[in-house]
Design a protein around this motif. Sequence first.
Motif, short mmCIF file in Angstrom:
data_model
loop_
_atom_site.label_atom_id
_atom_site.label_comp_id
_atom_site.label_asym_id
_atom_site.label_seq_id
_atom_site.Cartn_x
_atom_site.Cartn_y
_atom_site.Cartn_z
N ALA A 99 -8.24 22.51 -38.51
CA ALA A 99 -7.89 22.36 -37.07
C ALA A 99 -8.58 21.47 -35.98
O ALA A 99 -7.92 20.43 -35.34
N GLU A 100 -10.16 21.39 -36.22
CA GLU A 100 -10.83 20.84 -34.57
C GLU A 100 -9.67 19.43 -34.40
O GLU A 100 -9.55 18.87 -33.30
N ARG A 101 -9.45 18.23 -35.30
CA ARG A 101 -9.50 17.34 -34.87
C ARG A 101 -7.87 16.92 -35.06
O ARG A 101 -7.45 15.40 -34.18
N HIS A 102 -6.89 17.78 -34.69
CA HIS A 102 -5.35 18.06 -34.84
C HIS A 102 -5.08 18.22 -33.19
O HIS A 102 -4.49 17.87 -32.34
N LEU A 103 -6.68 18.47 -32.79
CA LEU A 103 -6.74 18.67 -30.68
C LEU A 103 -7.12 18.04 -29.84
O LEU A 103 -7.35 17.40 -29.15
N ILE A 104 -5.56 17.08 -29.68
CA ILE A 104 -5.65 15.69 -29.12
C ILE A 104 -4.91 16.37 -27.46
O ILE A 104 -5.58 15.58 -26.75
N GLN A 105 -4.25 16.63 -28.03
CA GLN A 105 -3.89 17.31 -25.92
C GLN A 105 -4.58 17.91 -25.90
O GLN A 105 -5.06 18.83 -27.18
N PRO A 106 -4.37 18.22 -24.69
CA PRO A 106 -5.29 19.89 -23.83
C PRO A 106 -5.59 20.75 -24.79
O PRO A 106 -4.28 21.88 -24.33
N THR A 107 -6.57 22.05 -24.91
CA THR A 107 -6.25 22.56 -26.05
C THR A 107 -7.13 23.71 -25.74
O THR A 107 -8.34 23.24 -25.73
N ILE B 107 -3.34 1.61 -20.34
CA ILE B 107 -2.28 2.04 -21.64
C ILE B 107 -2.81 2.97 -21.42
O ILE B 107 -3.87 3.29 -21.55
N PRO B 108 -1.95 4.13 -21.40
CA PRO B 108 -1.69 5.19 -21.66
C PRO B 108 -2.75 5.65 -23.00
O PRO B 108 -1.90 5.04 -23.94
N ARG B 109 -2.94 6.75 -23.09
CA ARG B 109 -4.10 7.15 -24.89
C ARG B 109 -2.75 7.77 -25.04
O ARG B 109 -2.01 9.18 -24.69
N LEU B 110 -2.42 7.80 -26.50
CA LEU B 110 -1.13 8.77 -26.70
C LEU B 110 -2.14 9.74 -28.06
O LEU B 110 -2.83 9.25 -28.64
N ASP B 111 -1.04 10.75 -28.31
CA ASP B 111 -1.82 11.69 -29.75
C ASP B 111 -1.04 11.20 -30.92
O ASP B 111 -0.13 10.05 -30.82
N GLN B 112 -1.43 11.95 -31.34
CA GLN B 112 -0.69 11.85 -33.03
C GLN B 112 0.93 11.48 -33.06
O GLN B 112 1.52 11.12 -34.03
N PRO C 82 -6.22 7.49 -20.12
CA PRO C 82 -6.09 6.01 -20.48
C PRO C 82 -6.95 5.81 -21.61
O PRO C 82 -7.90 6.88 -22.37
N SER C 83 -6.19 4.61 -22.13
CA SER C 83 -6.54 4.48 -23.34
C SER C 83 -8.20 3.38 -23.37
O SER C 83 -9.01 3.13 -24.50
N GLY C 84 -8.55 2.63 -22.34
CA GLY C 84 -9.34 1.95 -22.50
C GLY C 84 -8.63 0.91 -22.24
O GLY C 84 -9.73 -0.33 -22.24
N ILE D 243 -1.41 11.87 -23.45
CA ILE D 243 -2.07 12.97 -23.15
C ILE D 243 -1.54 13.22 -21.99
O ILE D 243 -2.79 12.16 -21.20
N ASP D 244 -1.60 14.22 -21.88
CA ASP D 244 -1.65 14.90 -20.59
C ASP D 244 -1.89 16.01 -19.64
O ASP D 244 -2.17 16.65 -20.62
N LEU D 245 -3.15 16.09 -19.13
CA LEU D 245 -4.55 17.05 -18.59
C LEU D 245 -3.41 18.30 -17.42
O LEU D 245 -4.13 19.34 -17.01
N ALA D 246 -2.44 18.08 -17.28
CA ALA D 246 -1.78 18.82 -16.30
C ALA D 246 -1.61 19.89 -16.34
O ALA D 246 -1.08 20.43 -17.76
N PRO D 247 -1.74 21.18 -16.01
CA PRO D 247 -2.05 22.06 -16.26
C PRO D 247 -0.96 23.10 -17.24
O PRO D 247 -1.50 23.68 -17.87
N GLU D 248 0.01 22.79 -16.88
CA GLU D 248 1.09 23.15 -17.35
C GLU D 248 1.16 22.60 -19.04
O GLU D 248 2.38 22.89 -19.52
N ASN D 249 0.87 21.30 -19.24
CA ASN D 249 0.45 20.80 -20.91
C ASN D 249 -0.47 21.32 -22.13
O ASN D 249 -0.38 21.27 -22.54
N TRP D 250 -1.19 22.14 -21.45
CA TRP D 250 -2.32 22.64 -21.50
C TRP D 250 -1.71 23.84 -22.94
O TRP D 250 -0.65 24.28 -23.00
N GLN D 251 -2.09 23.83 -24.36
CA GLN D 251 -1.59 24.16 -25.15
C GLN D 251 -2.92 25.49 -25.40
O GLN D 251 -4.24 25.86 -25.19
#
Length: 612
Positions: A480-488, A353-358, A342-344, A363-371
């Motif tokens: 790099a760190e600030r770009h890690l919005i999706q689960p990484t 409202i979902p939270r969006l990445d850049q 959620p975006s809050g 942003i989806d925490l499902a296992p298949e979505n992690w990089q």
Amino acid sequence: MRAASIYWFVRVINAKGKPVYESQFEEKLYNERREKLRQIGELGQKAGLTAAAATYPNSYAATITIPELRAAYDAMTAEQFAADLEAGKKIEVAIAGRIMAIRVQGKAGFAQLQQAGQRMQLYVRKDDVGEDAFALYKLLDLGDHIGARGFLFRTRTGELTVHVASINGAPPLTFLAKAMLALPDKFHGLEDTELRYRQRYVDLFVNPEVREVFVKRAAVLRAMRKFFDARGYLEVETPMMQTIAGGAAAKPFKTHHNALDLDLSLRIAPELYLKRLVVGGMDRVYEINRNFRNEGIDTSHNPEFTMLEFYQAYSNYKDLMKLTKELVSQVAIEVNGTTILPSGEVDADGKSIPRLDQFGKPIDLAPENWQELTMREAIIKWWPSHLPPVSENIFYDLTSFKLFLEGAVKIHQSLNQEARIENLEFTEISEEESYLSSVTPSEPLNHPFVLTGLLERIIYFIDEGMSLGKAISDLFEAVAERHLIQPTIIYDFPLAVSPLSKIKPEEPEWVERFEFYIGGFEVGNAFSELNDADDQRRRFEAQIEERKRGDEEAMAEVDEDYVRALGYGLPPTTGEGVGIDRLTMVLTGSKSIRDVILFPLLRPVGSKTATE
């Protein structure tokens, strides 16, 4: 005179134990409510109660909570209520809560009673409750606690309401506690952020969404326990006061035990004790623990914080990567019913409202979505595109690494006038965000000036003796760190920044360690545990040398008992720490760690820093 207009009055403080008021208005209001409380006591005594029982009774026999009442009867229509009443079937209830709205119109009135974050309307009519009960009703204020009996119906506007009336001779209204201080303005609420943190007791009932954050925090802890209990882990407790602060690189808080005349540190991590338990044959253990680190405060750091830490024998860091994805996604589903963060914020219909990445993607925490990326791959991937590409060779030679950064700075400055910095001074710090706030307090992270400062800082500290491994880690945080919005998952860390991790057999300067990131910051840290007692002793000794060179976060002495424990044999083991506060932040859409800690540490009102 409105309360909001008189807050300029000087605070009234009396050191002799007399009441403290924020303003003259508050003092006047307090005295008015004290008089109302006296009158309420007289009404109670008239009904046969003592003054104490009338003003501050010990209990109230509610038959149902407001949330339970809502769940049971919200779907019931006005026609169904009317039919039941016509048939002589009244749904009688006794509820209790805090008054959040109240009005009187002649011989009747309406009020909103709140309990556990939900509200129920009351309808009070003098002819139904009697002279004395209605007199009590007119003495009530916003914030008071009362009990109310009556039967359910719906108003002409469709509002589910309790029609207040006596049941089996019991009083229709029972006074429970007086709010001697005024609630915040109903149009503006409790908006001052720092005041909300200081007066969380008000924040929780004035802002229902705040209460919901902490309800979800409790759900996070329940979900974690459920996850690990189902997999055969044993929950344990380890000491919070320790003779040697270990298990993390952090400056501890100090205390002293008088009876033993013993200096102690509040724990910075439970790691070394948990691994002792694995040595003892507890192959799978976890602890939800409070840690204390004497460090800076910002939106993702608080000196007192909560962590989950767990250890699993006969596994390595690759096993925990899979487990971490399962853990985080399952906790998200248990707490929010979805893996989408959620975006809050909510839409016009009240839906999250979902939270969006850049890139505008939820942003989806499902296992298949992690990089999954190595630290080196992450630096290469997010290295600024306008600069020469990063070569793998620089990660193995400090001189090449420094020359590459110096060349990158020159090119960056030649391409952008705003990227030039004259006479920039650096001081040693532990967190990149602290550095950014001190060097570029008003500049956004994508400003050309910031990249120059970050790279120049690394170059400066290389000249001061920084190791290649630490320089690589700092470069990762910088670019790099600030770009890690999706689960990484970022894995394979330099040995220099991982004193407790097991080295990679094929690359002795790198270790089997990973961190996972969500929303642009680290949430968890894991590694294959070092179980060579001799190697561990050497690393402890290296930490002591770092401390002699001025690193206050390095260990002060060798933990001989832990080294001895390793001497009895620690099986191949992996361990992980997950920040409960940070995970709660991302699962609730909170912007600051203080929003998910009930009582965050704050400077006392009126105190000043040494500089001030």
